[in-house]
Write a protein that holds these residues in place. Structure first.
Motif, mmCIF file in Angstrom:
data_model
loop_
_atom_site.group_PDB
_atom_site.id
_atom_site.type_symbol
_atom_site.label_atom_id
_atom_site.label_comp_id
_atom_site.label_asym_id
_atom_site.label_seq_id
_atom_site.Cartn_x
_atom_site.Cartn_y
_atom_site.Cartn_z
ATOM 1 N N UNK A 1 0.861 -1.173 0.000
ATOM 2 C CA UNK A 1 0.000 0.000 0.000
ATOM 3 C C UNK A 1 0.900 1.225 0.000
ATOM 4 N N UNK A 2 0.318 2.387 -0.297
ATOM 5 C CA UNK A 2 1.124 3.596 -0.393
ATOM 6 C C UNK A 2 0.236 4.826 -0.345
ATOM 7 N N UNK A 3 0.880 5.961 -0.162
ATOM 8 C CA UNK A 3 0.193 7.229 -0.344
ATOM 9 C C UNK A 3 -0.149 7.402 -1.815
ATOM 10 N N UNK A 4 -1.175 8.198 -2.092
ATOM 11 C CA UNK A 4 -1.546 8.540 -3.458
ATOM 12 C C UNK A 4 -1.500 10.055 -3.604
ATOM 13 N N UNK A 5 -1.792 10.530 -4.800
ATOM 14 C CA UNK A 5 -1.855 11.976 -4.984
ATOM 15 C C UNK A 5 -3.003 12.590 -4.196
ATOM 16 N N UNK A 6 -3.954 11.768 -3.770
ATOM 17 C CA UNK A 6 -5.058 12.268 -2.951
ATOM 18 C C UNK A 6 -4.776 12.270 -1.468
ATOM 19 N N UNK A 7 -3.630 11.745 -1.049
ATOM 20 C CA UNK A 7 -3.283 11.716 0.372
ATOM 21 C C UNK A 7 -2.752 13.076 0.804
ATOM 22 N N UNK A 8 -3.399 13.752 1.743
ATOM 23 C CA UNK A 8 -2.872 15.043 2.193
ATOM 24 C C UNK A 8 -1.499 14.867 2.838
ATOM 25 N N UNK A 9 -0.672 15.883 2.739
ATOM 26 C CA UNK A 9 0.633 15.832 3.381
ATOM 27 C C UNK A 9 0.483 15.890 4.893
ATOM 28 N N UNK A 10 1.478 15.386 5.578
ATOM 29 C CA UNK A 10 1.494 15.460 7.039
ATOM 30 C C UNK A 10 1.389 16.917 7.495
ATOM 31 N N UNK A 11 2.101 17.792 6.819
ATOM 32 C CA UNK A 11 2.058 19.208 7.205
ATOM 33 C C UNK A 11 0.641 19.760 7.126
ATOM 34 N N UNK A 12 -0.069 19.452 6.052
ATOM 35 C CA UNK A 12 -1.421 19.979 5.896
ATOM 36 C C UNK A 12 -2.398 19.312 6.851
ATOM 37 N N UNK A 13 -2.259 18.014 7.060
ATOM 38 C CA UNK A 13 -3.109 17.352 8.057
ATOM 39 C C UNK A 13 -2.911 17.981 9.432
ATOM 40 N N UNK A 14 -1.670 18.300 9.763
ATOM 41 C CA UNK A 14 -1.395 18.914 11.064
ATOM 42 C C UNK A 14 -2.123 20.240 11.222
ATOM 43 N N UNK A 15 -2.264 20.998 10.150
ATOM 44 C CA UNK A 15 -2.978 22.273 10.219
ATOM 45 C C UNK A 15 -4.439 22.063 10.595
ATOM 46 N N UNK A 16 -5.068 21.055 9.983
ATOM 47 C CA UNK A 16 -6.461 20.760 10.334
ATOM 48 C C UNK A 16 -6.564 20.302 11.782
ATOM 49 N N UNK A 17 -5.702 19.398 12.198
ATOM 50 C CA UNK A 17 -5.761 18.897 13.568
ATOM 51 C C UNK A 17 -5.536 20.011 14.584
#
Length: 369
Positions: free
Chosen positions: A104-120
């Motif tokens: 399995x892997x990230x895709x182009x639809x997987x948000x970056x860790x940096x951007x996910x952190x902003x939402x959290x």
């Protein structure tokens, strides 16, 4: 088996391990001083309280910037606070190359860790309880087999699949630990893999990165038909119980009775350790018979029917409260949506701008805490 359309998102497969896009930065605290502070939850979640929230579904788009992500996060978090929610779960995709693939892997639809952190961080600043929830996207599976779904995976090398999954989850778990998450969902609807001993190794590895609650979300039919053997602390149910005998004119009481019948196949009485991790239905005729099928926008030829959706929400709320469930999450809020601009003419899969939106707000406003 949920069958849903997530929008016209082209997923270019990036076979890079990890919950991160190739250009993403390491997990670090993300400053949000340039963005206004979010509204505050009136009654923040405390241990023992029900989790009352929605699933934010985030497929990353090309061209997302720090500024656009912060703006989207603030808009959705403020909406959730206005709608009496005390919890947020963020669902985001990862991918594989087919039903028998061992990676399995990230895709182009997987948000970056940096951007996910902003939402959290935005959700935490508002006082929302946070769940992190990776979801295997089914696009590549359906390309190989129109009957395949995430619950029918048959990796050629199961041990390699779990090693790959562990590598993908590692930065996601670190993100969750550093950015205020209470729960991490280790798997969603992976029915064919639930008996595998690889879960124990995966959970041991996860514990080294994340000390919060580990959960697993089972498909509705899997939940009622057997013991779900994934050894996590709490179980979620993606609740799409088909009610074959009910027409579009069914009352809330009749829908609730149908839900109770399904749940009684597993156990009667209260369910204080169960979360309804997905509750949703398309706003069209006939949806009670196949709530897991999201054709979208009347593509199946059915007439729009917002009352079907509203009554489904009301019945789910009634049942969850009567069973003293640990929580309920509505499906779903698109991360890029503007709830204040939503109109009933938009996709029938959305509750935004429809009577169901009022029903979910009333549910949470009156839920005992």
């Amino acid at each position: 088996m949920p069958v849903r359309l997530y929008g016209a998102v082209v997923l270019v497969l990036l076979l890079t391990a990890g919950c991160v896009s190739p250009a993403a930065a390491p997990v670090t605290p993300v400053a949000t001083s340039r963005t206004p502070a979010p509204a505050k939850v009136a009654h923040p979640w405390r241990p023992g309280d029900p989790q009352l929230g929605a699933q934010i579904l985030w497929y990353a788009y090309p061209g997302e910037t720090d500024a656009s992500v912060r703006a989207d996060a603030l808009r959705l978090v403020n909406y959730m606070v206005r709608r009496q929610m005390n919890a947020m779960s963020v669902t985001f995709p990862f991918t594989t190359t087919g039903p028998t693939a061992s990676r399995v892997a990230a895709s182009s639809g997987t948000p970056s860790v940096r951007h996910l952190a902003m939402l959290l961080d935005t959700a935490a600043a508002a006082g929302l309880r946070i769940t992190v929830r990776p979801l295997l996207d089914e696009k590549s599976l359906l390309a190989k087999d129109p009957l395949a779904w995430r619950g029918s995976l048959a990796p050629a090398d199961r041990a390699a699949w779990f090693r790959s999954y562990e590598a993908f989850l590692a930065p996601c778990l670190t993100l969750a630990a550093r950015h205020h998450a209470s729960t991490f969902v280790l798997g969603v609807e992976l029915t064919s893999l639930e008996d595998d001993p690889g879960w124990r190794t995966l959970i041991t590895a996860a514990r080294k990165r994340f000390t919060g609650e580990l959960s697993y979300d089972a498909n509705w039919d899997d939940y009622v038909s057997r013991h779900v053997p994934v050894p996590v602390e709490h179980l979620g149910v993606d609740a799409y119980f088909p009610l074959d005998g009910l027409g579009d004119e069914a009352t809330v009481a009749q829908i609730a009775a149908g839900w109770e019948h399904w749940l009684d196949r597993k156990s009667t009485g209260t369910l204080p350790r169960i979360v309804l991790s997905e509750v949703g239905i398309i706003a069209e005729d006939g949806a009670y018979r196949h709530p897991a099928v999201w054709k979208g926008g009347g593509q199946g030829g059915a007439k729009p029917n917002p009352t079907v959706q509203k009554r489904w929400f009301e019945a789910a709320c009634q049942v969850a409260r009567a069973r003293d469930m640990a929580g309920l999450y509505w499906w779903n809020l698109d991360f890029h949506a503007d709830p204040d601009a939503a109109a009933p003419s938009d996709s029938l899969t959305s509750f935004l701008g429809r009577p169901a939106e009022t029903a979910l707000t009333s549910c949470f406003r009156t839920w005992p805490r």
